[in-house]
Design a protein around this motif. Sequence first.
Motif, mmCIF file in Angstrom:
data_model
loop_
_atom_site.group_PDB
_atom_site.id
_atom_site.type_symbol
_atom_site.label_atom_id
_atom_site.label_comp_id
_atom_site.label_asym_id
_atom_site.label_seq_id
_atom_site.Cartn_x
_atom_site.Cartn_y
_atom_site.Cartn_z
ATOM 1 N N PHE A 79 42.232 42.100 36.085
ATOM 2 C CA PHE A 79 42.535 40.687 36.278
ATOM 3 C C PHE A 79 42.987 40.019 34.978
ATOM 4 O O PHE A 79 43.857 39.144 34.986
ATOM 5 C CB PHE A 79 41.337 39.965 36.881
ATOM 6 N N ALA A 80 42.411 40.430 33.857
ATOM 7 C CA ALA A 80 42.854 39.880 32.575
ATOM 8 C C ALA A 80 44.306 40.271 32.302
ATOM 9 O O ALA A 80 45.108 39.453 31.820
ATOM 10 C CB ALA A 80 41.952 40.379 31.452
ATOM 11 N N SER A 81 44.657 41.499 32.647
ATOM 12 C CA SER A 81 46.030 41.961 32.447
ATOM 13 C C SER A 81 46.983 41.279 33.421
ATOM 14 O O SER A 81 48.133 40.974 33.077
ATOM 15 C CB SER A 81 46.110 43.485 32.608
ATOM 16 N N MET A 82 46.518 41.024 34.645
ATOM 17 C CA MET A 82 47.354 40.307 35.606
ATOM 18 C C MET A 82 47.619 38.890 35.136
ATOM 19 O O MET A 82 48.722 38.359 35.318
ATOM 20 C CB MET A 82 46.686 40.297 36.985
ATOM 21 N N LEU A 83 46.622 38.265 34.520
ATOM 22 C CA LEU A 83 46.826 36.928 33.955
ATOM 23 C C LEU A 83 47.967 36.956 32.941
ATOM 24 O O LEU A 83 48.875 36.117 32.979
ATOM 25 C CB LEU A 83 45.537 36.431 33.297
ATOM 26 N N ASN A 84 47.950 37.929 32.037
ATOM 27 C CA ASN A 84 48.991 38.024 31.022
ATOM 28 C C ASN A 84 50.363 38.224 31.655
ATOM 29 O O ASN A 84 51.355 37.592 31.252
ATOM 30 C CB ASN A 84 48.686 39.176 30.062
ATOM 31 N N SER A 85 50.413 39.093 32.661
ATOM 32 C CA SER A 85 51.681 39.392 33.317
ATOM 33 C C SER A 85 52.223 38.179 34.072
ATOM 34 O O SER A 85 53.412 37.848 33.988
ATOM 35 C CB SER A 85 51.490 40.573 34.276
ATOM 36 N N ILE A 86 51.348 37.504 34.822
ATOM 37 C CA ILE A 86 51.764 36.330 35.596
ATOM 38 C C ILE A 86 52.179 35.191 34.678
ATOM 39 O O ILE A 86 53.188 34.524 34.899
ATOM 40 C CB ILE A 86 50.626 35.894 36.540
ATOM 41 N N GLU A 87 51.398 34.973 33.625
ATOM 42 C CA GLU A 87 51.707 33.880 32.707
ATOM 43 C C GLU A 87 53.055 34.110 32.015
ATOM 44 O O GLU A 87 53.849 33.176 31.839
ATOM 45 C CB GLU A 87 50.596 33.740 31.668
#
Length: 344
Positions: A79-87
């Motif tokens: 989820f932390a990596s998804m945050l980076n990708s989405i942002e």
Amino acid sequence: MNKNTAVTIKDIANALNLSASTVSRALRGMPEIHPETRQAVLQLAEDMDYQPNQLAKNLVKSRTKTIGLILPTLSYHFFASMLNSIEEAAMQAGYSVVVCQTNESYLREVAQIQNLLHSQVEGVIMSLARDTSDFEHIYRLQRKNVPLVIFDRYSTDIDASRVIVDNHEAAFKATQHLIENGCQRLGCMAGPPHLLISNERLRGFKDALEHYGLPYNERYVFYNDFTQENTMMQALNMMSLPTPPDGILTMTDRIAFATMYAFKQKGIRIPEDVAIVSFNNDPTCIYLSPSLTSVNQPIQEMGAQVVRLLLKQLENDQPVVAETIVLSTQLMIRESSMVEGRKK
């Protein structure tokens, strides 16, 4: 009133025995309206899911260029990596991201959606909390015509665009890997029984056993709430069975980490006594001893696709049909599943 008929200002006025003009001024926050009257109008409008005329609303509404992102937790690498990708994808499109965590709580998820609505985000991206099994708060979001995209954890009861991986295929291949490396008694550390992606992975696990002519034994399936304490207890209970498994599929790396720790404390060797395969490919996997075999999900592509689906709704004046994007995964094979000398 017909549930399919849009609620009007006149409906609210009739229900409260007020004039339509009074209701209109109350909804616009005009100062001449008594606070109690304004509160009554706003509350009933909320209860009746009143939607302002979209054309008129657009004339006075300024774009916030803000997206709400609701995550179960930021303590998981995925989820932390998804945050980076989405942002990153959102910023490239000129949008900023407001991030909320639910800490796996349904009630907090409900509150975070309400908070985002008050913040006037233009769209919402989310992954469901572990405890979420009622979706009325999401239906209400959709009734307010707020664009929505769901990723990873989803429900077929929610008609919304989503980006997921092929969890069934990933679990099938992970289980296949264990079998082809000599495992004959396969166990599964599953997630909560109402969590769809956990059930999809469990289905892939079952189908792989059937494909290879191995028995599926419900006693070898332990459902998990993702906490370390529960995981360690479940893992040791599994290995205390009269004939314990010699291979285990775990639903997430965090479950695998706690499982491996519990086994190490009890002198259970990995992979000699029991092989382990997991999901999410946390960077920590390669530093463990033994290193952990895990399913890698295409996080960068997932994030880009999530934002693309949301922008498609935000930038289209007409309703957009919900889409489902299903991405493939890759099994990263490491020491925890490689058992030399086992009979196939």
